[in-house]
Design a protein around this motif. Structure first.
Motif, PDB file in Angstrom:
ATOM      1  N   ARG A  93       0.839  -1.203   0.000  1.00  0.00           N
ATOM      2  CA  ARG A  93       0.000   0.000   0.000  1.00  0.00           C
ATOM      3  C   ARG A  93       0.870   1.247   0.000  1.00  0.00           C
ATOM      4  NH1 ARG A  93      -1.689  -4.312   2.601  1.00  0.00           N
ATOM      5  NH2 ARG A  93      -3.905  -4.908   2.658  1.00  0.00           N
ATOM      6  N   ASN A 179      -7.384   0.546   4.306  1.00  0.00           N
ATOM      7  CA  ASN A 179      -8.011  -0.277   3.246  1.00  0.00           C
ATOM      8  C   ASN A 179      -8.348   0.557   2.009  1.00  0.00           C
ATOM      9  OD1 ASN A 179      -8.787  -3.029   2.645  1.00  0.00           O
ATOM     10  ND2 ASN A 179     -10.938  -2.343   2.656  1.00  0.00           N
ATOM     11  N   TRP A 182      -5.166  -1.349  -3.139  1.00  0.00           N
ATOM     12  CA  TRP A 182      -4.893  -2.773  -3.342  1.00  0.00           C
ATOM     13  C   TRP A 182      -3.441  -3.064  -2.975  1.00  0.00           C
ATOM     14  CZ3 TRP A 182      -1.480  -5.643  -6.397  1.00  0.00           C
ATOM     15  CH2 TRP A 182      -1.759  -7.006  -6.504  1.00  0.00           C
ATOM     16  N   ALA A 183      -3.221  -4.262  -2.500  1.00  0.00           N
ATOM     17  CA  ALA A 183      -1.859  -4.731  -2.243  1.00  0.00           C
ATOM     18  C   ALA A 183      -1.815  -6.216  -2.561  1.00  0.00           C
ATOM     19  CB  ALA A 183      -1.468  -4.473  -0.795  1.00  0.00           C
ATOM     20  N   VAL A 185       0.833  -9.580  -4.496  1.00  0.00           N
ATOM     21  CA  VAL A 185       2.071 -10.050  -5.120  1.00  0.00           C
ATOM     22  C   VAL A 185       1.800 -10.418  -6.570  1.00  0.00           C
ATOM     23  CG1 VAL A 185       3.841 -11.863  -5.099  1.00  0.00           C
ATOM     24  CG2 VAL A 185       3.018 -10.904  -2.933  1.00  0.00           C
ATOM     25  N   LEU A 186       2.664  -9.979  -7.453  1.00  0.00           N
ATOM     26  CA  LEU A 186       2.639 -10.441  -8.835  1.00  0.00           C
ATOM     27  C   LEU A 186       3.772 -11.464  -8.976  1.00  0.00           C
ATOM     28  CD1 LEU A 186       1.292 -10.121 -11.615  1.00  0.00           C
ATOM     29  CD2 LEU A 186       2.992  -8.359 -12.135  1.00  0.00           C
ATOM     30  N   PRO A 187       3.421 -12.746  -9.033  1.00  0.00           N
ATOM     31  CA  PRO A 187       4.465 -13.779  -9.074  1.00  0.00           C
ATOM     32  C   PRO A 187       5.281 -13.725 -10.368  1.00  0.00           C
ATOM     33  CG  PRO A 187       2.312 -14.739  -8.518  1.00  0.00           C
ATOM     34  CD  PRO A 187       2.067 -13.334  -9.033  1.00  0.00           C
TER      35      PRO A 187
ATOM     36  N   GLU B 194      -0.385 -15.197 -12.000  1.00  0.00           N
ATOM     37  CA  GLU B 194      -1.656 -14.560 -11.642  1.00  0.00           C
ATOM     38  C   GLU B 194      -1.445 -13.711 -10.380  1.00  0.00           C
ATOM     39  OE1 GLU B 194      -5.429 -14.003 -12.774  1.00  0.00           O
ATOM     40  OE2 GLU B 194      -4.348 -15.730 -13.615  1.00  0.00           O
ATOM     41  N   PRO B 195      -1.896 -12.428 -10.396  1.00  0.00           N
ATOM     42  CA  PRO B 195      -1.712 -11.596  -9.191  1.00  0.00           C
ATOM     43  C   PRO B 195      -2.391 -12.219  -7.971  1.00  0.00           C
ATOM     44  CG  PRO B 195      -2.503 -10.274 -11.050  1.00  0.00           C
ATOM     45  CD  PRO B 195      -2.571 -11.708 -11.476  1.00  0.00           C
ATOM     46  N   GLU B 196      -1.710 -12.135  -6.816  1.00  0.00           N
ATOM     47  CA  GLU B 196      -2.250 -12.690  -5.567  1.00  0.00           C
ATOM     48  C   GLU B 196      -2.554 -11.530  -4.631  1.00  0.00           C
ATOM     49  OE1 GLU B 196       1.099 -15.079  -4.497  1.00  0.00           O
ATOM     50  OE2 GLU B 196       0.724 -16.575  -6.053  1.00  0.00           O
ATOM     51  N   SER B 197      -3.848 -11.285  -4.397  1.00  0.00           N
ATOM     52  CA  SER B 197      -4.224 -10.171  -3.533  1.00  0.00           C
ATOM     53  C   SER B 197      -3.850 -10.456  -2.077  1.00  0.00           C
ATOM     54  CB  SER B 197      -5.735  -9.924  -3.635  1.00  0.00           C
ATOM     55  OG  SER B 197      -6.063  -9.460  -4.925  1.00  0.00           O
ATOM     56  N   ASP B 198      -3.436  -9.422  -1.376  1.00  0.00           N
ATOM     57  CA  ASP B 198      -3.072  -9.527   0.035  1.00  0.00           C
ATOM     58  C   ASP B 198      -4.298  -9.996   0.830  1.00  0.00           C
ATOM     59  OD1 ASP B 198      -2.346  -9.169   2.667  1.00  0.00           O
ATOM     60  OD2 ASP B 198      -1.389  -7.229   2.324  1.00  0.00           O
ATOM     61  N   SER B 200      -5.036  -9.578   3.718  1.00  0.00           N
ATOM     62  CA  SER B 200      -5.496  -8.606   4.718  1.00  0.00           C
ATOM     63  C   SER B 200      -6.333  -7.478   4.099  1.00  0.00           C
ATOM     64  CB  SER B 200      -4.311  -8.034   5.498  1.00  0.00           C
ATOM     65  OG  SER B 200      -3.454  -7.328   4.650  1.00  0.00           O
ATOM     66  N   LEU B 201      -6.561  -7.529   2.787  1.00  0.00           N
ATOM     67  CA  LEU B 201      -7.482  -6.563   2.177  1.00  0.00           C
ATOM     68  C   LEU B 201      -8.904  -6.855   2.683  1.00  0.00           C
ATOM     69  CD1 LEU B 201      -6.221  -6.588  -1.526  1.00  0.00           C
ATOM     70  CD2 LEU B 201      -6.282  -4.569  -0.054  1.00  0.00           C
ATOM     71  N   VAL B 202      -9.663  -5.797   2.938  1.00  0.00           N
ATOM     72  CA  VAL B 202     -11.031  -5.975   3.419  1.00  0.00           C
ATOM     73  C   VAL B 202     -12.005  -5.723   2.265  1.00  0.00           C
ATOM     74  CG1 VAL B 202     -12.774  -5.174   5.074  1.00  0.00           C
ATOM     75  CG2 VAL B 202     -10.350  -5.245   5.736  1.00  0.00           C
ATOM     76  N   GLY B 203     -12.943  -6.622   2.064  1.00  0.00           N
ATOM     77  CA  GLY B 203     -13.954  -6.457   1.008  1.00  0.00           C
ATOM     78  C   GLY B 203     -13.459  -6.967  -0.338  1.00  0.00           C
ATOM     79  N   TRP B 205     -11.900  -6.554  -3.987  1.00  0.00           N
ATOM     80  CA  TRP B 205     -10.950  -5.668  -4.661  1.00  0.00           C
ATOM     81  C   TRP B 205     -10.649  -6.183  -6.054  1.00  0.00           C
ATOM     82  CZ3 TRP B 205      -8.548  -1.104  -3.272  1.00  0.00           C
ATOM     83  CH2 TRP B 205      -8.786  -0.660  -1.964  1.00  0.00           C
ATOM     84  N   VAL B 207      -7.880  -6.192  -8.968  1.00  0.00           N
ATOM     85  CA  VAL B 207      -6.453  -5.888  -9.117  1.00  0.00           C
ATOM     86  C   VAL B 207      -6.343  -4.656 -10.013  1.00  0.00           C
ATOM     87  CG1 VAL B 207      -4.219  -6.765  -9.855  1.00  0.00           C
ATOM     88  CG2 VAL B 207      -5.924  -8.342  -8.902  1.00  0.00           C
ATOM     89  N   PRO B 208      -5.615  -3.618  -9.586  1.00  0.00           N
ATOM     90  CA  PRO B 208      -5.584  -2.379 -10.378  1.00  0.00           C
ATOM     91  C   PRO B 208      -4.898  -2.558 -11.734  1.00  0.00           C
ATOM     92  CG  PRO B 208      -4.087  -2.245  -8.491  1.00  0.00           C
ATOM     93  CD  PRO B 208      -4.841  -3.523  -8.334  1.00  0.00           C
ATOM     94  N   VAL B 211      -1.159  -3.163 -12.444  1.00  0.00           N
ATOM     95  CA  VAL B 211      -0.632  -4.502 -12.149  1.00  0.00           C
ATOM     96  C   VAL B 211      -1.078  -5.490 -13.229  1.00  0.00           C
ATOM     97  CG1 VAL B 211      -0.550  -6.386 -10.463  1.00  0.00           C
ATOM     98  CG2 VAL B 211      -0.616  -3.996  -9.684  1.00  0.00           C
TER      99      VAL B 211
END
Lengths: 215, 215
Positions: A93, A179, A182-183, A185-187, B194-198, B200-203, B205, B207-208, B211
């Motif tokens: 973030r 919040n 977005w946060a 990881v892009l592998p 494939e992007p892996e969202s954190d 700990s994100l709430v709700g 989201w 991926v922007p 990314v």
């Protein structure tokens, strides 16, 4: 045996990322194909990509006998070898907590030239089987002249460190609670492509199993 | 400006693989994500993976202010930076002619600490946009405290060399004529997963775009 037995191979930054098991060192070295070999030449560092292979706790490095880094390393001076596998880009973030997921090994030591014929052939076999498994039994083996043109060095893996980062970003609590962004990881993955046969082959050729098996 | 203006940055081995255009240097640096930064510590080489970014003929390196390699590099000592992209394993008819296809850049110079606030912010932006394009405008920017905890170094790209190997194996004529063994290249590619969202994100989201656009 655990790693990090000396001050310079003890990781000071990000201790939570340091991995002390020797198996982890072996796994990182076995998973990559190229290392970065650093030596000191005229009081300045020189780092060059180098092929290698591992047998137990011995790392074998090879190259042309004319290569400056190999020539320097073969004189019994200290060397440092870095192997890094990138696993992902960590989007936090905050800009500050952006990071990368990776597996990295750093080895310190003194490289020893392998000159005995049998030992050198063994080292070359280890390197070849690391870079191109199956090629040692399939390809034409080195002639004495080719052996003479190849430098093989061995480096003991005693003094080494491994650092691994994996998983999601480590954002500040306030940023997570907000919040607002977005946060994740892009592998990053390294994959094999379709084998490309040498155009100078004559007739029809199937790609041999030791190459196709790798994909 | 062409590359290789000094003896140590003039490639002696495999001259046919040396590339002298500055654009080629830029292309290699722009294509990779991690460099290997080498410094001399206590008369021994130390090589560590480091994040970087390029702006024109300036390479920016960054890391924690506590990192030994960064601390050492910031004292005005000679550094060497290696960036290597592996493109394939070259299976030759002979073990000796086995090789790898790669693009490699080596930069020599003296790293300069970037301490001016605006210049440091610029360097961080360059590095961030190299590693995670779009993140500088999307993520929370560094606080003064975070800035103070980050070391940024600049390295001039004047003294550098690029070496590229591509194409099929360079077997000996006799081995090619014999036509007894397959030879070719197994390409290596680095791909995004494939992007892996954190978690700990709430709700919910998405991926922007900065990314998803990378894949």
């Amino acid at each position: 045996m655990t790693l990090s037995p000396t001050p310079r191979s003890t990781i000071k930054r990000g201790r939570n990322r340091a991995v002390t098991e020797r198996e982890a060192l072996h796994a990182v070295l076995d998973a990559a194909l190229v290392c970065h070999l650093a030596v000191v030449v005229d009081d300045a560092p020189l780092v060059l990509p180098t092929g290698y292979g591992r047998d137990g706790d011995t790392l074998y490095l090879h190259g042309s006998t004319g290569a400056r880094s190999l020539r320097t390393a073969a004189t019994g001076v200290p060397v440092c070898v870095g192997v890094t596998i990138l696993d992902g880009v960590v989007y936090a973030r905050s800009v500050f907590d952006h990071s990368m997921n990776y597996r990295a090994a750093v080895v310190h030591g003194t490289a020893v030239p392998v000159t005995d014929d049998d030992a050198k052939m063994h080292g070359l076999r280890v390197i070849t089987e690391h870079i191109a498994p199956g090629s040692w039994d399939y390809a034409r083996l080195p002639t004495p002249k080719e052996m003479a043109a190849t430098a093989v060095l061995s480096l003991d893996l005693t003094e080494a460190s491994v650092k691994i980062r994996s998983g999601p970003p480590g954002d500040e609590e306030d940023d997570v609670a907000a919040n607002e962004r977005w946060a994740g990881v892009l592998p990053v993955r390294t994959v094999w492509g379709e084998p490309e046969s040498d155009p100078s082959l004559v007739g029809e050729w199937d790609v041999p199993p030791h190459v196709t098996a790798r994909r």
